[in-house]
Motif scaffolding. Sequence first.
Motif, PDB file in Angstrom:
ATOM      1  N   LEU A 154     -13.334  13.907  -1.795  1.00 56.58           N
ATOM      2  CA  LEU A 154     -12.594  12.382  -1.275  1.00 56.58           C
ATOM      3  C   LEU A 154     -12.750  12.192   0.065  1.00 56.58           C
ATOM      4  CD1 LEU A 154     -10.047  10.659  -2.145  1.00 56.58           C
ATOM      5  CD2 LEU A 154      -8.779  12.702  -1.686  1.00 56.58           C
ATOM      6  N   GLU A 155     -13.336  11.204   0.023  1.00 58.26           N
ATOM      7  CA  GLU A 155     -13.400  10.151   1.875  1.00 58.26           C
ATOM      8  C   GLU A 155     -12.008   9.469   2.275  1.00 58.26           C
ATOM      9  OE1 GLU A 155     -17.104   8.769   1.299  1.00 58.26           O
ATOM     10  OE2 GLU A 155     -17.989  10.033   1.514  1.00 58.26           O
ATOM     11  N   GLY A 156     -11.350   9.351   1.181  1.00 57.75           N
ATOM     12  CA  GLY A 156     -10.697   8.769   1.353  1.00 57.75           C
ATOM     13  C   GLY A 156      -9.481   7.915   0.908  1.00 57.75           C
ATOM     14  N   THR A 157      -8.627   6.979   1.349  1.00 61.19           N
ATOM     15  CA  THR A 157      -7.900   6.024   0.646  1.00 61.19           C
ATOM     16  C   THR A 157      -7.394   4.465   0.587  1.00 61.19           C
ATOM     17  OG1 THR A 157      -6.423   7.991  -0.431  1.00 61.19           O
ATOM     18  CG2 THR A 157      -5.301   5.819  -0.134  1.00 61.19           C
ATOM     19  N   LEU A 158      -7.577   3.667   0.081  1.00 70.03           N
ATOM     20  CA  LEU A 158      -7.623   2.403   0.156  1.00 70.03           C
ATOM     21  C   LEU A 158      -7.031   1.866   0.071  1.00 70.03           C
ATOM     22  CD1 LEU A 158     -11.494   1.487  -1.205  1.00 70.03           C
ATOM     23  CD2 LEU A 158     -10.888   2.172   1.623  1.00 70.03           C
ATOM     24  N   ARG A 159      -5.853   1.117   1.314  1.00 69.45           N
ATOM     25  CA  ARG A 159      -3.636   1.592   0.954  1.00 69.45           C
ATOM     26  C   ARG A 159      -4.279   0.032   0.383  1.00 69.45           C
ATOM     27  NH1 ARG A 159      -0.985   1.320   5.794  1.00 69.45           N
ATOM     28  NH2 ARG A 159      -3.336   1.165   6.630  1.00 69.45           N
ATOM     29  N   GLY A 160      -3.478  -0.450  -0.798  1.00 65.01           N
ATOM     30  CA  GLY A 160      -3.044  -1.928  -1.596  1.00 65.01           C
ATOM     31  C   GLY A 160      -4.321  -2.634  -1.119  1.00 65.01           C
ATOM     32  N   PHE A 161      -5.278  -1.773  -2.419  1.00 66.71           N
ATOM     33  CA  PHE A 161      -7.250  -3.059  -2.167  1.00 66.71           C
ATOM     34  C   PHE A 161      -7.314  -3.243  -3.524  1.00 66.71           C
ATOM     35  CE2 PHE A 161     -11.536  -1.849  -3.061  1.00 66.71           C
ATOM     36  CZ  PHE A 161     -12.058  -2.291  -2.154  1.00 66.71           C
ATOM     37  N   LYS A 162      -5.993  -2.766  -4.004  1.00 72.89           N
ATOM     38  CA  LYS A 162      -6.802  -4.555  -5.742  1.00 72.89           C
ATOM     39  C   LYS A 162      -5.224  -3.960  -6.490  1.00 72.89           C
ATOM     40  CE  LYS A 162      -9.527  -3.320  -9.942  1.00 72.89           C
ATOM     41  NZ  LYS A 162      -8.931  -1.955 -11.060  1.00 72.89           N
ATOM     42  N   ARG A 163      -4.951  -5.364  -6.986  1.00 75.97           N
ATOM     43  CA  ARG A 163      -3.859  -5.812  -7.515  1.00 75.97           C
ATOM     44  C   ARG A 163      -4.455  -5.085  -9.051  1.00 75.97           C
ATOM     45  NH1 ARG A 163      -0.498  -9.433  -6.218  1.00 75.97           N
ATOM     46  NH2 ARG A 163      -1.132 -10.732  -4.611  1.00 75.97           N
ATOM     47  N   ARG A 164      -3.081  -4.354  -9.472  1.00 72.45           N
ATOM     48  CA  ARG A 164      -3.307  -3.806 -10.724  1.00 72.45           C
ATOM     49  C   ARG A 164      -2.854  -5.153 -11.791  1.00 72.45           C
ATOM     50  NH1 ARG A 164       0.285   0.114  -8.226  1.00 72.45           N
ATOM     51  NH2 ARG A 164      -1.158   2.137  -7.794  1.00 72.45           N
ATOM     52  N   GLN A 165      -3.473  -4.231 -13.083  1.00 72.90           N
ATOM     53  CA  GLN A 165      -2.989  -5.716 -14.366  1.00 72.90           C
ATOM     54  C   GLN A 165      -1.659  -6.219 -14.564  1.00 72.90           C
ATOM     55  OE1 GLN A 165      -4.867  -4.692 -17.814  1.00 72.90           O
ATOM     56  NE2 GLN A 165      -6.066  -2.887 -16.563  1.00 72.90           N
ATOM     57  N   ASP A 166      -0.922  -4.672 -13.311  1.00 74.47           N
ATOM     58  CA  ASP A 166       0.804  -5.355 -13.397  1.00 74.47           C
ATOM     59  C   ASP A 166       1.227  -6.264 -12.793  1.00 74.47           C
ATOM     60  OD1 ASP A 166       0.735  -3.664 -11.528  1.00 74.47           O
ATOM     61  OD2 ASP A 166       2.446  -2.452 -12.789  1.00 74.47           O
ATOM     62  N   GLY A 167       0.078  -6.600 -11.811  1.00 81.97           N
ATOM     63  CA  GLY A 167       1.075  -7.519 -10.417  1.00 81.97           C
ATOM     64  C   GLY A 167       1.082  -6.470  -9.142  1.00 81.97           C
ATOM     65  N   THR A 168       1.372  -5.566  -9.246  1.00 79.39           N
ATOM     66  CA  THR A 168       1.295  -4.707  -8.344  1.00 79.39           C
ATOM     67  C   THR A 168       0.436  -4.106  -8.040  1.00 79.39           C
ATOM     68  OG1 THR A 168       1.117  -2.152  -9.166  1.00 79.39           O
ATOM     69  CG2 THR A 168       3.608  -3.582  -9.687  1.00 79.39           C
ATOM     70  N   TRP A 169       0.366  -3.562  -6.690  1.00 78.73           N
ATOM     71  CA  TRP A 169      -0.799  -4.126  -5.025  1.00 78.73           C
ATOM     72  C   TRP A 169      -1.021  -2.063  -5.352  1.00 78.73           C
ATOM     73  CZ3 TRP A 169      -4.458  -6.586  -3.214  1.00 78.73           C
ATOM     74  CH2 TRP A 169      -3.447  -7.893  -3.868  1.00 78.73           C
ATOM     75  N   ALA A 170      -2.509  -1.282  -5.832  1.00 78.90           N
ATOM     76  CA  ALA A 170      -2.960  -0.176  -6.120  1.00 78.90           C
ATOM     77  C   ALA A 170      -3.769   0.151  -5.075  1.00 78.90           C
ATOM     78  CB  ALA A 170      -3.653  -0.501  -7.291  1.00 78.90           C
ATOM     79  N   ASP A 171      -3.322   1.430  -4.402  1.00 81.93           N
ATOM     80  CA  ASP A 171      -4.128   2.353  -3.721  1.00 81.93           C
ATOM     81  C   ASP A 171      -4.833   3.253  -3.930  1.00 81.93           C
ATOM     82  OD1 ASP A 171      -1.704   1.485  -1.602  1.00 81.93           O
ATOM     83  OD2 ASP A 171      -1.405   3.770  -1.564  1.00 81.93           O
TER      84      ASP A 171
END
Length: 185
Positions: A154-171
């Motif tokens: 694990l190198e880290g977390t990209l916070r709010g990096f991608k929009r999920r299919q349900d429209g929420t933001w994914a880390d």
Amino acid sequence: MLNHQGSPVLFTQRLRLRPYRAGDGAQMFSAWAGDAQVTKYMGFSTHADSNVTERLAQLWVDGYESPTVYRWGVEYQGELAGDISVVRWNEEDSWCELGCCIARKYWNQGLMTEALTAALEYLFHTVGFHRVQMRHDALNPASGRVMQKCGLQLEGTLRGFKRRQDGTWADIRLYAALAESWQKP
């Protein structure tokens, strides 16, 4: 310099990783592409029908003309169980990013760990990539466990990096391994 050789058949104790063939779309659809549980955290939406999957499979088959395409169907007991592919790569810096998925009926059986280890060994030792990385949605920790079992860190977390299919933001969690320190599990 990378030694591009495309997607040869790779064998493990239980699996065969092979290039896709025309007609694989129906199996892909029933195994994972049409299953909303499998595609929930993936970078693609659940396919509406097997025709969509069949067209995609044909594009992949046509892509094998290039020695820089790395995409395998993971076959278990003669059935397509999953997919592993290089989704992006950089020649100059000798790195690539892998994506993978496996049919729900094969979850928690160690098959993806086995398949991914074979792909990593090939990409490091035959093709010559210096770095291989993978990412997963933080809400899908099982993917991270597979990556860790395969020797990625694990190198880290990209916070709010991608929009999920349900429209929420994914880390998104980022894992990687370097050729000089990667050890086959």
